[in-house]
Design a protein around this motif. Structure first.
Motif, PDB file in Angstrom:
ATOM      1  N   ILE A  29      32.874  52.980   4.333  1.00  0.00           N
ATOM      2  CA  ILE A  29      33.599  53.580   3.796  1.00  0.00           C
ATOM      3  C   ILE A  29      34.117  54.862   2.933  1.00  0.00           C
ATOM      4  N   VAL A  30      35.249  55.020   3.248  1.00  0.00           N
ATOM      5  CA  VAL A  30      35.729  57.198   2.581  1.00  0.00           C
ATOM      6  C   VAL A  30      36.951  56.667   2.334  1.00  0.00           C
ATOM      7  N   ASP A  31      36.692  56.835   0.957  1.00  0.00           N
ATOM      8  CA  ASP A  31      38.586  57.441   0.407  1.00  0.00           C
ATOM      9  C   ASP A  31      38.527  58.680  -0.392  1.00  0.00           C
ATOM     10  N   TYR A  32      39.840  59.313  -0.207  1.00  0.00           N
ATOM     11  CA  TYR A  32      39.972  59.796  -0.925  1.00  0.00           C
ATOM     12  C   TYR A  32      41.121  60.792  -1.806  1.00  0.00           C
ATOM     13  N   THR A  33      40.754  60.037  -3.344  1.00  0.00           N
ATOM     14  CA  THR A  33      41.704  60.572  -3.865  1.00  0.00           C
ATOM     15  C   THR A  33      42.433  61.035  -4.706  1.00  0.00           C
ATOM     16  N   PRO A  34      43.560  62.188  -4.046  1.00  0.00           N
ATOM     17  CA  PRO A  34      43.883  63.509  -4.376  1.00  0.00           C
ATOM     18  C   PRO A  34      44.062  63.803  -5.733  1.00  0.00           C
ATOM     19  N   GLY A  35      44.438  64.752  -6.335  1.00  0.00           N
ATOM     20  CA  GLY A  35      44.717  65.472  -7.663  1.00  0.00           C
ATOM     21  C   GLY A  35      45.821  65.509  -7.276  1.00  0.00           C
ATOM     22  N   PHE A  47      40.702  68.647  -7.417  1.00  0.00           N
ATOM     23  CA  PHE A  47      40.933  68.319  -6.758  1.00  0.00           C
ATOM     24  C   PHE A  47      41.418  66.602  -6.333  1.00  0.00           C
ATOM     25  N   GLY A  48      40.866  65.790  -6.839  1.00  0.00           N
ATOM     26  CA  GLY A  48      40.523  64.726  -6.614  1.00  0.00           C
ATOM     27  C   GLY A  48      39.322  64.188  -6.552  1.00  0.00           C
ATOM     28  N   THR A  49      39.362  62.932  -5.939  1.00  0.00           N
ATOM     29  CA  THR A  49      37.962  62.596  -6.095  1.00  0.00           C
ATOM     30  C   THR A  49      37.468  62.043  -4.761  1.00  0.00           C
ATOM     31  N   VAL A  50      36.231  61.840  -3.949  1.00  0.00           N
ATOM     32  CA  VAL A  50      35.896  61.084  -2.938  1.00  0.00           C
ATOM     33  C   VAL A  50      34.417  60.420  -3.222  1.00  0.00           C
ATOM     34  N   HIS A  51      35.272  58.910  -2.868  1.00  0.00           N
ATOM     35  CA  HIS A  51      34.546  57.382  -3.227  1.00  0.00           C
ATOM     36  C   HIS A  51      33.888  57.355  -1.525  1.00  0.00           C
ATOM     37  N   ILE A  52      32.558  56.938  -1.376  1.00  0.00           N
ATOM     38  CA  ILE A  52      31.912  56.868  -0.012  1.00  0.00           C
ATOM     39  C   ILE A  52      30.930  56.107  -0.184  1.00  0.00           C
ATOM     40  N   PRO A  72      26.201  48.228  -3.154  1.00  0.00           N
ATOM     41  CA  PRO A  72      27.138  48.292  -2.400  1.00  0.00           C
ATOM     42  C   PRO A  72      28.523  49.081  -2.831  1.00  0.00           C
ATOM     43  N   THR A  73      27.920  49.641  -3.685  1.00  0.00           N
ATOM     44  CA  THR A  73      28.921  50.721  -5.145  1.00  0.00           C
ATOM     45  C   THR A  73      28.335  51.667  -4.235  1.00  0.00           C
ATOM     46  N   GLY A  74      27.858  52.410  -3.960  1.00  0.00           N
ATOM     47  CA  GLY A  74      28.050  53.743  -3.385  1.00  0.00           C
ATOM     48  C   GLY A  74      28.325  54.631  -4.586  1.00  0.00           C
ATOM     49  N   CYS A  75      28.964  56.010  -4.412  1.00  0.00           N
ATOM     50  CA  CYS A  75      29.521  57.197  -5.015  1.00  0.00           C
ATOM     51  C   CYS A  75      31.011  57.554  -5.347  1.00  0.00           C
ATOM     52  N   THR A  76      31.073  57.794  -5.577  1.00  0.00           N
ATOM     53  CA  THR A  76      32.762  58.410  -6.179  1.00  0.00           C
ATOM     54  C   THR A  76      32.268  60.264  -6.999  1.00  0.00           C
ATOM     55  N   LEU A  77      32.714  60.823  -6.234  1.00  0.00           N
ATOM     56  CA  LEU A  77      32.040  62.618  -6.617  1.00  0.00           C
ATOM     57  C   LEU A  77      33.390  62.973  -6.767  1.00  0.00           C
ATOM     58  N   TYR A  90      50.949  74.439  -4.607  1.00  0.00           N
ATOM     59  CA  TYR A  90      50.151  74.667  -4.065  1.00  0.00           C
ATOM     60  C   TYR A  90      49.150  73.919  -3.643  1.00  0.00           C
ATOM     61  N   SER A  91      49.011  72.729  -2.380  1.00  0.00           N
ATOM     62  CA  SER A  91      48.711  72.455  -0.927  1.00  0.00           C
ATOM     63  C   SER A  91      48.178  72.231  -0.580  1.00  0.00           C
ATOM     64  N   ASP A  92      46.768  71.832   0.001  1.00  0.00           N
ATOM     65  CA  ASP A  92      46.354  71.471   1.370  1.00  0.00           C
ATOM     66  C   ASP A  92      46.433  70.152   1.189  1.00  0.00           C
ATOM     67  N   THR A  93      45.726  69.511   2.874  1.00  0.00           N
ATOM     68  CA  THR A  93      45.280  68.757   2.876  1.00  0.00           C
ATOM     69  C   THR A  93      43.941  68.765   2.828  1.00  0.00           C
ATOM     70  N   LEU A  94      42.767  67.288   2.803  1.00  0.00           N
ATOM     71  CA  LEU A  94      41.889  67.020   2.875  1.00  0.00           C
ATOM     72  C   LEU A  94      41.760  66.388   3.920  1.00  0.00           C
ATOM     73  N   VAL A  95      40.707  66.008   4.696  1.00  0.00           N
ATOM     74  CA  VAL A  95      40.504  64.957   5.657  1.00  0.00           C
ATOM     75  C   VAL A  95      39.261  64.282   5.579  1.00  0.00           C
ATOM     76  N   PHE A  96      38.115  63.254   4.827  1.00  0.00           N
ATOM     77  CA  PHE A  96      36.980  63.336   5.243  1.00  0.00           C
ATOM     78  C   PHE A  96      37.093  61.790   6.241  1.00  0.00           C
ATOM     79  N   THR A  97      35.309  61.851   6.054  1.00  0.00           N
ATOM     80  CA  THR A  97      34.780  61.433   7.296  1.00  0.00           C
ATOM     81  C   THR A  97      33.592  61.017   7.121  1.00  0.00           C
ATOM     82  N   LEU A  98      33.185  59.640   7.351  1.00  0.00           N
ATOM     83  CA  LEU A  98      31.914  59.275   6.920  1.00  0.00           C
ATOM     84  C   LEU A  98      31.192  58.566   7.942  1.00  0.00           C
ATOM     85  N   ASN A  99      29.882  59.358   8.943  1.00  0.00           N
ATOM     86  CA  ASN A  99      29.537  59.181  10.056  1.00  0.00           C
ATOM     87  C   ASN A  99      27.965  58.919  10.074  1.00  0.00           C
ATOM     88  N   ASN A 100      27.634  57.352  10.899  1.00  0.00           N
ATOM     89  CA  ASN A 100      26.357  56.885  10.122  1.00  0.00           C
ATOM     90  C   ASN A 100      25.782  58.035  11.180  1.00  0.00           C
TER      91      ASN A 100
END
Length: 127
Positions: free
Chosen positions: A3-9, A25-30, A92-97, A116-126
């Motif tokens: 799971i990867v979940d990005y929460t933008p600021g 710029f927000g947080t990403v949870h992996i 199972p908790t993972g990390c929020t960064l 000003y804005s940009d869109t970030l796309v996060f991907t988590l791969n095995n």
């Protein structure tokens, strides 16, 4: 399960009088249960630039995730941020960064204030 979940600021707001070139710029949870490892990737849809909401101005910025600088956002390709070997996120908790953007004062000078804005796309791969 990965799971990867990005929460933008909120959008990046330039205010020369406030002098705020560094913003959250927000947080990403992996979260990954992969025993062999994982890699977290990020891509900027604006090529590592913050675009003004109503003006053609753009400001380059540096991105950090959990204090680690992300390189080469300008190409618009997926860039490795972290791997299981550099950060342990126990299941199972993972990390929020924290995700942070930094713009140089010299890049901000002369740009109109506003959002000003940009869109970030996060991907988590095995691996």
């Amino acid at each position: 399960m990965d799971i990867v979940d990005y929460t933008p600021g909120s959008s990046f707001t330039l205010s020369l009088s406030a002098g705020n070139p560094n913003q959250d710029f927000g947080t990403v949870h992996i979260q990954s249960d992969s025993a062999t490892g994982w890699v977290l990737l990020v891509r900027s849809t604006q090529g590592g630039k913050l675009s003004h909401g109503t003006h053609p101005s753009a400001v380059p910025y540096t991105l950090t995730v959990d204090g680690i600088q992300v390189n080469n956002l300008a190409g618009g390709n997926d860039v490795t941020v972290l791997t299981k070997s550099t950060l342990t996120c126990p299941p199972p908790t993972g990390c929020t960064l924290p995700v942070r953007a930094t713009a140089l004062a010299s890049d901000i000078a002369g740009k109109p204030s506003g959002s000003y804005s940009d869109t970030l796309v996060f991907t988590l791969n095995n691996q």
